[in-house]
Design an enzyme around this catalytic site. Structure first.
Site, PDB file in Angstrom:
ATOM      1  N   ASN A 118       0.857  -1.207   0.043  1.00 44.10           N
ATOM      2  CA  ASN A 118       0.094   0.057  -0.072  1.00 44.10           C
ATOM      3  C   ASN A 118       0.813   1.203  -0.153  1.00 44.10           C
ATOM      4  O   ASN A 118       1.866   1.117   0.436  1.00 44.10           O
ATOM      5  CB  ASN A 118      -0.788   0.031   1.274  1.00 44.10           C
ATOM      6  CG  ASN A 118      -0.376   0.705   2.278  1.00 44.10           C
ATOM      7  OD1 ASN A 118      -0.457   1.899   2.359  1.00 44.10           O
ATOM      8  ND2 ASN A 118       0.067   0.027   3.463  1.00 44.10           N
ATOM      9  N   PHE A 122      -1.539   8.090   4.662  1.00 40.25           N
ATOM     10  CA  PHE A 122      -2.024   8.792   5.886  1.00 40.25           C
ATOM     11  C   PHE A 122      -3.357   9.603   5.181  1.00 40.25           C
ATOM     12  O   PHE A 122      -3.716  10.526   5.519  1.00 40.25           O
ATOM     13  CB  PHE A 122      -1.370   9.872   6.277  1.00 40.25           C
ATOM     14  CG  PHE A 122      -0.078   9.127   7.171  1.00 40.25           C
ATOM     15  CD1 PHE A 122      -0.276   7.936   7.543  1.00 40.25           C
ATOM     16  CD2 PHE A 122       0.905  10.081   7.963  1.00 40.25           C
ATOM     17  CE1 PHE A 122       1.199   7.616   8.288  1.00 40.25           C
ATOM     18  CE2 PHE A 122       1.690   9.706   8.611  1.00 40.25           C
ATOM     19  CZ  PHE A 122       1.903   8.436   8.680  1.00 40.25           C
ATOM     20  N   SER A 190       6.279   5.134   8.352  1.00 42.83           N
ATOM     21  CA  SER A 190       5.342   4.838   7.234  1.00 42.83           C
ATOM     22  C   SER A 190       6.306   5.455   6.079  1.00 42.83           C
ATOM     23  O   SER A 190       6.854   6.388   6.157  1.00 42.83           O
ATOM     24  CB  SER A 190       4.195   5.892   7.160  1.00 42.83           C
ATOM     25  OG  SER A 190       3.451   5.598   5.884  1.00 42.83           O
ATOM     26  N   ASN A 192       5.212   5.959   3.060  1.00 48.39           N
ATOM     27  CA  ASN A 192       4.280   6.675   2.021  1.00 48.39           C
ATOM     28  C   ASN A 192       4.056   8.074   2.362  1.00 48.39           C
ATOM     29  O   ASN A 192       3.207   8.755   1.582  1.00 48.39           O
ATOM     30  CB  ASN A 192       2.982   5.954   2.153  1.00 48.39           C
ATOM     31  CG  ASN A 192       3.127   4.251   1.735  1.00 48.39           C
ATOM     32  OD1 ASN A 192       3.876   4.248   0.888  1.00 48.39           O
ATOM     33  ND2 ASN A 192       2.384   3.579   2.468  1.00 48.39           N
ATOM     34  N   THR A 193       4.823   8.673   3.275  1.00 43.69           N
ATOM     35  CA  THR A 193       4.838  10.238   3.380  1.00 43.69           C
ATOM     36  C   THR A 193       6.374  10.686   3.331  1.00 43.69           C
ATOM     37  O   THR A 193       7.132  10.138   3.719  1.00 43.69           O
ATOM     38  CB  THR A 193       4.210  10.549   4.697  1.00 43.69           C
ATOM     39  OG1 THR A 193       2.889  10.364   5.128  1.00 43.69           O
ATOM     40  CG2 THR A 193       4.351  12.130   4.941  1.00 43.69           C
ATOM     41  N   LYS A 232       6.517   3.982  16.897  1.00 44.63           N
ATOM     42  CA  LYS A 232       6.433   2.840  15.835  1.00 44.63           C
ATOM     43  C   LYS A 232       7.472   3.063  14.885  1.00 44.63           C
ATOM     44  O   LYS A 232       7.665   4.030  14.054  1.00 44.63           O
ATOM     45  CB  LYS A 232       4.969   2.792  15.106  1.00 44.63           C
ATOM     46  CG  LYS A 232       4.960   1.562  14.135  1.00 44.63           C
ATOM     47  CD  LYS A 232       3.320   1.475  13.687  1.00 44.63           C
ATOM     48  CE  LYS A 232       3.049   0.218  12.985  1.00 44.63           C
ATOM     49  NZ  LYS A 232       1.619   0.041  12.559  1.00 44.63           N
ATOM     50  N   ASN A 261       6.535  -1.280  11.301  1.00 48.32           N
ATOM     51  CA  ASN A 261       5.673  -1.059  10.088  1.00 48.32           C
ATOM     52  C   ASN A 261       6.035  -2.032   8.958  1.00 48.32           C
ATOM     53  O   ASN A 261       6.579  -2.705   8.970  1.00 48.32           O
ATOM     54  CB  ASN A 261       6.011   0.628   9.780  1.00 48.32           C
ATOM     55  CG  ASN A 261       4.890   1.261   9.357  1.00 48.32           C
ATOM     56  OD1 ASN A 261       4.096   0.742   8.500  1.00 48.32           O
ATOM     57  ND2 ASN A 261       4.481   2.449  10.004  1.00 48.32           N
TER      58      ASN A 261
END
Length: 358
Positions: A118, A122, A190, A192-193, A232, A261
């Site tokens: 994915n 966020f 994450s 993805n940022t 995390k 993560n």
């Protein structure tokens, strides 16, 4: 994400449900859970909670199986997940302002490896909507005399916020979620940022956790409670980086760590359809990397520092490997997609049996 079926039917229904685009299936399922929680229809996914209490960071976790953040980003379905028998549920990641996340498509199944990729980014409705949903949840009042499920609230930064101002976003979210959280998770891992994972580096992490720790002291005085803070981290760290993070967690008196993560590594899925999609890989392929980081953290942090293990739990046996590596409790997410709600009780019962034999 097809969770809305009795466990006995899940295996039959999964091939049909997997015909939907993954994110569309996810949205349909959350909509269904939100509509049916606290109604008689919740019996379709409800299960008695396994009682296996463990005390960590000053909190009593009713059992050792939790829901990982990311599935219910807007905190819409807390009561539905409580009904599935989780000992604790973590919702979010929430950011101060609403944001759409990355362009679609941004979620991909790799069923040959029980995996997902994915790059959601966020996507969420923002802090105010998140808190409104948290305050609607009834789970604390429906325990039937038992200890209520614990609720973790996971916070992050907006994509548009420059990385050098990231602390501002974390503090804004901490201020908002603090009164409502059993514990708060600082998500710095994450993929993805843009640049978010740079917050795991020595100086950046030191500055962020210093600011968060200072604000927590003020909030504890204001609200008359000391909510534990967890951090995390990613699986894509070497032993030296893990050691630096462990020392920083202890220096700033963080209460626990969540490992891990999603991963950027692709070796375990090389050659499969969607394997080269950008984003974080979750599910079975991250299991070993997660366990490695957990073991390194346990060595660096000592036996008493709370560790929540997450990544690649598709069975009770997988959860046992997390505990063996050094985790105190575990979280699942991708396993729900491939196994359904039965995984919650199966895992909780197995960990209870192991504990009773010890």
């Amino acid at each position: 994400m097809p969770l809305l079926l009795p466990s006995s039917l899940y295996g039959l229904a999964r091939p049909f449900l997997f015909g939907f685009d993954p994110e569309h299936a996810h949205e349909i399922t959350l909509d269904g859970l939100a509509r049916t929680q606290n109604t008689p229809l919740a019996c379709a996914y409800s299960a008695p909670r396994v009682d296996d209490p463990v005390t960590l960071a000053g909190l009593t976790f009713p059992n050792r199986v939790g829901l990982a953040a990311g599935l219910d980003k807007n905190a819409r379905c807390i009561d539905a997940f409580a009904a599935m028998g989780f000992g604790f549920v973590e919702v979010g990641t929430v950011t101060p302002k609403a944001q759409p996340g990355n362009p679609k498509p941004r979620m991909f199944r790799l069923p040959q490896r029980d995996a997902l990729i994915n790059r959601l980014g966020f996507n969420n409705e923002g802090l105010d909507a998140f808190l409104a949903n948290v305050q609607k949840a009834r789970f604390r009042k429906s325990g039937g005399g038992k200890s209520p499920m614990l609720l973790g609230l996971n916070i992050g930064k907006n994509a548009a916020t420059p990385i050098e101002r990231a602390v501002d976003d974390y503090l804004a979210c901490l201020d908002g979620v603090y009164p409502h959280a059993d514990y708060v998770t600082i998500n710095i891992s994450s993929p993805n940022t843009a640049n978010l994972r740079t917050l795991q580096s020595d100086e950046a992490l030191d500055a962020l956790l210093g600011a968060v720790a200072e604000r927590r002291e003020a909030l504890a005085t204001r609200h008359g409670k000391r909510a534990p803070l967890f951090v995390k981290i990613a699986p894509d760290l070497d032993e030296a980086q893990v050691a630096v993070i462990a020392a920083t967690l202890q220096r700033h008196r963080m209460d626990g760590v969540i490992a891990t993560n999603t991963t950027l590594a692709r070796e375990a899925v090389a050659g499969l359809p969607h394997a080269e999609e950008a984003g974080g890989l979750s599910g079975a392929p991250v299991r070993e990397a997660s366990n490695r980081v957990i073991a390194q953290l346990r060595t660096a942090l000592g036996k008493d520092f709370p560790i929540i293990g997450v990544g690649g739990i598709l069975s009770a046996a997988d959860a046992r490997t997390k505990i063996a590596a050094g985790a105190d409790v575990v979280q699942i997410y991708t396993g729900l997609i491939y196994r359904g709600p039965a995984l919650v009780r199966e895992t909780a019962q197995a960990l209870l049996r192991d504990r009773s034999k010890a």
